[in-house]
Scaffold this active site. Sequence first.
Site, mmCIF file in Angstrom:
data_model
loop_
_atom_site.group_PDB
_atom_site.id
_atom_site.type_symbol
_atom_site.label_atom_id
_atom_site.label_comp_id
_atom_site.label_asym_id
_atom_site.label_seq_id
_atom_site.Cartn_x
_atom_site.Cartn_y
_atom_site.Cartn_z
ATOM 1 N N ASP A 30 13.138 6.187 19.576
ATOM 2 C CA ASP A 30 13.517 4.901 18.994
ATOM 3 C C ASP A 30 14.453 4.193 19.966
ATOM 4 O O ASP A 30 15.225 4.842 20.675
ATOM 5 C CB ASP A 30 14.190 5.075 17.627
ATOM 6 C CG ASP A 30 13.969 3.848 16.747
ATOM 7 O OD1 ASP A 30 13.169 3.930 15.792
ATOM 8 O OD2 ASP A 30 14.563 2.788 17.043
ATOM 9 N N THR A 86 5.688 -4.613 12.489
ATOM 10 C CA THR A 86 4.866 -5.807 12.735
ATOM 11 C C THR A 86 5.168 -6.816 11.614
ATOM 12 O O THR A 86 4.309 -7.095 10.783
ATOM 13 C CB THR A 86 3.355 -5.457 12.744
ATOM 14 O OG1 THR A 86 3.053 -4.651 11.583
ATOM 15 C CG2 THR A 86 2.956 -4.704 13.982
ATOM 16 N N THR A 122 0.378 -1.539 11.589
ATOM 17 C CA THR A 122 -0.668 -2.399 11.032
ATOM 18 C C THR A 122 -0.783 -3.641 11.914
ATOM 19 O O THR A 122 0.179 -4.407 12.021
ATOM 20 C CB THR A 122 -0.296 -2.816 9.591
ATOM 21 O OG1 THR A 122 -0.106 -1.620 8.827
ATOM 22 C CG2 THR A 122 -1.368 -3.674 8.963
ATOM 23 N N LEU A 153 0.164 5.679 4.194
ATOM 24 C CA LEU A 153 1.156 6.350 3.346
ATOM 25 C C LEU A 153 1.930 5.344 2.497
ATOM 26 O O LEU A 153 2.067 4.176 2.861
ATOM 27 C CB LEU A 153 2.117 7.200 4.183
ATOM 28 C CG LEU A 153 3.031 6.524 5.212
ATOM 29 C CD1 LEU A 153 4.237 5.859 4.585
ATOM 30 C CD2 LEU A 153 3.486 7.558 6.221
ATOM 31 N N GLU A 155 5.587 4.638 0.710
ATOM 32 C CA GLU A 155 6.982 5.070 0.667
ATOM 33 C C GLU A 155 7.249 5.709 -0.691
ATOM 34 O O GLU A 155 6.721 5.266 -1.700
ATOM 35 C CB GLU A 155 7.914 3.871 0.880
ATOM 36 C CG GLU A 155 7.865 3.359 2.292
ATOM 37 C CD GLU A 155 8.666 2.080 2.492
ATOM 38 O OE1 GLU A 155 9.548 1.774 1.684
ATOM 39 O OE2 GLU A 155 8.377 1.380 3.478
ATOM 40 N N PHE A 252 -2.794 0.733 -9.813
ATOM 41 C CA PHE A 252 -2.497 -0.657 -9.415
ATOM 42 C C PHE A 252 -2.865 -1.660 -10.498
ATOM 43 O O PHE A 252 -3.216 -2.791 -10.223
ATOM 44 C CB PHE A 252 -3.150 -1.001 -8.072
ATOM 45 C CG PHE A 252 -2.401 -0.385 -6.922
ATOM 46 C CD1 PHE A 252 -1.457 -1.099 -6.226
ATOM 47 C CD2 PHE A 252 -2.601 0.944 -6.595
ATOM 48 C CE1 PHE A 252 -0.729 -0.520 -5.212
ATOM 49 C CE2 PHE A 252 -1.881 1.536 -5.580
ATOM 50 C CZ PHE A 252 -0.939 0.809 -4.883
ATOM 51 N N ALA A 255 1.291 -4.169 -14.858
ATOM 52 C CA ALA A 255 1.879 -5.505 -14.712
ATOM 53 C C ALA A 255 3.368 -5.377 -14.421
ATOM 54 O O ALA A 255 4.027 -4.452 -14.888
ATOM 55 C CB ALA A 255 1.647 -6.288 -15.999
ATOM 56 N N CYS A 263 4.846 -4.013 3.117
ATOM 57 C CA CYS A 263 3.459 -4.160 3.574
ATOM 58 C C CYS A 263 2.682 -5.294 2.904
ATOM 59 O O CYS A 263 2.181 -6.175 3.596
ATOM 60 C CB CYS A 263 2.708 -2.847 3.383
ATOM 61 S SG CYS A 263 3.323 -1.550 4.474
ATOM 62 N N LYS A 324 10.385 -0.654 -4.991
ATOM 63 C CA LYS A 324 9.796 0.287 -5.946
ATOM 64 C C LYS A 324 10.694 1.517 -5.991
ATOM 65 O O LYS A 324 11.610 1.639 -5.168
ATOM 66 C CB LYS A 324 8.357 0.642 -5.553
ATOM 67 C CG LYS A 324 8.229 1.415 -4.239
ATOM 68 C CD LYS A 324 6.777 1.805 -4.048
ATOM 69 C CE LYS A 324 6.578 2.540 -2.741
ATOM 70 N NZ LYS A 324 5.186 2.900 -2.514
#
Length: 439
Positions: A30, A86, A122, A153, A155, A252, A255, A263, A324
């Site tokens: 890094d 990105t 991505t 993946l 998180e 998914f 609500a 992402c 989340k």
Amino acid sequence: MKIAMIGTGYVGLVSGVCFSDFGHEVVCVDNNPAKVEMLERGELPIYEPGLDTLMAKNVEAGRLTFTGDLAAAIDGADAVFIAVGTPTRRGDGHADLTYVMAAAEQIAKAAKHHVVIVTKSTVPVGTNRQVRETVSAANPDLDFDVASNPEFLREGAAIDDFMKPDRVVVGVETDRAAKVMEEIYRPLYLRDFPIVTTDLESAEMIKYAANAFLATKITFINEIASLCEKVGADVKEVSKGMGLDGRIGKTFLHAGPGYGGSCFPKDTKALARIGQDHASPMQIVESVIKVNEEVKRRMVDKLLDLCGGSFNGKTVAVLGVTFKPNTDDMRDAPSLTIVPALVGGGAKVRVTDPQGKREGEALLPGVEWHDDPYAATSEADLLVLLTEWNEFRALDLSRIAGSMRGKRMADLRNVYTLEDAKAAGFTEYDSIGRVGTGG
Ligand SMILES: NC(=O)c1ccc[n+]([C@@H]2O[C@H](COP(=O)([O-])OP(=O)(O)OC[C@H]3O[C@@H](n4cnc5c(N)ncnc54)[C@H](O)[C@@H]3O)[C@@H](O)[C@H]2O)c1
């Protein structure tokens, strides 16, 4: 295999640790010295369940090291993975490839032997070819291949997702690159996890298409939820009834206050831009982006209604601010829209989150942090359940209602029911996609 992993964020660190657990020799690089120092001390710069133990095990076994020196890391490496950010480029919605291209150039200048340069970040369609051109221009004599290996993946469940993936996607142009990638993922091949080997462009596109589809599914149910509120239906029942259809599936379809995170927001925007650039507009995805913004705004309206039309002078307790549960990631979290609206409207905002404070303190100015939901809600006028951490799923609602000044709850994750709230002494309760408010 000897692997260099560039970037030790949520994807790079998890991938590096898991590859080392496969038995490969991994060096994680890094360019943020503070992160490297933490990792060398055995500390994690991010919160991801189980990662500390797995990292310690592989460091101990001598298969996993950390450095800020990219050239040293790729010396002798069979593959070098680019796992840098990105983010959305300011102004136009495109994916910002600055970090990817900078890493590609650094690799080109440092590499002395054949290496497969694998993009895990991505990236828009065509980026791997651009990486190839960048590397060739910077080091015309270097013998190398490029490969696209987008990461899926999540998180909060990242280790399990990496170790037991639904599939691994590998885009390659040569047999040599395919063989190296096969060797790296051998433990997964041996356990029959599906590996989709394809061309570079398809691999790049799979990642965007998958994320845009998931964002669409969430947004679809959020829009249905809004209609449920108007017509007296219960979105939880609707989701259940829809999701049991094997063609639809139940994931998914919960609500909530709108998708966020590192992402979906940036990847939907990037895909919309790619479509516009190729005169093939992604009309569904463009609508999803717009509707998601409306969903977040609708949440603010809900809170405003519960506060009698004004936040001014109200004390609002917000439970959960990460995008989340089980992550400390605050990128594009709905809290970043909702909390500033409360603060801006004159509310005194108290926040509690099991992992969100480290990031959240700088991102949510003007709020008071509390260690637990009981302290945060004491004397409050409104409780807002914003992120469904397990810690918030079995609250002593009677104790909370008893200590609040105004006994109102906005349950933006449908964790509780109107009956639960009423039984505990709340006089007003609103949730998502269910006829709620009542005393
Ligand atoms: N976070 C997720 O859940 C997730 C899931 C799938 C895919 N992705 C994708 O993976 C990529 C990385 O995401 P992330 O969330 O891990 O990002 P992140 O911002 O958490 O981490 C990126 C890391 O790269 C480092 N870095 C940047 N340039 C560098 C360089 N030249 N040399 C060395 N280090 C460098 C940064 O210091 C940082 O630590 C993105 O493209 C993202 O879209 C993310």
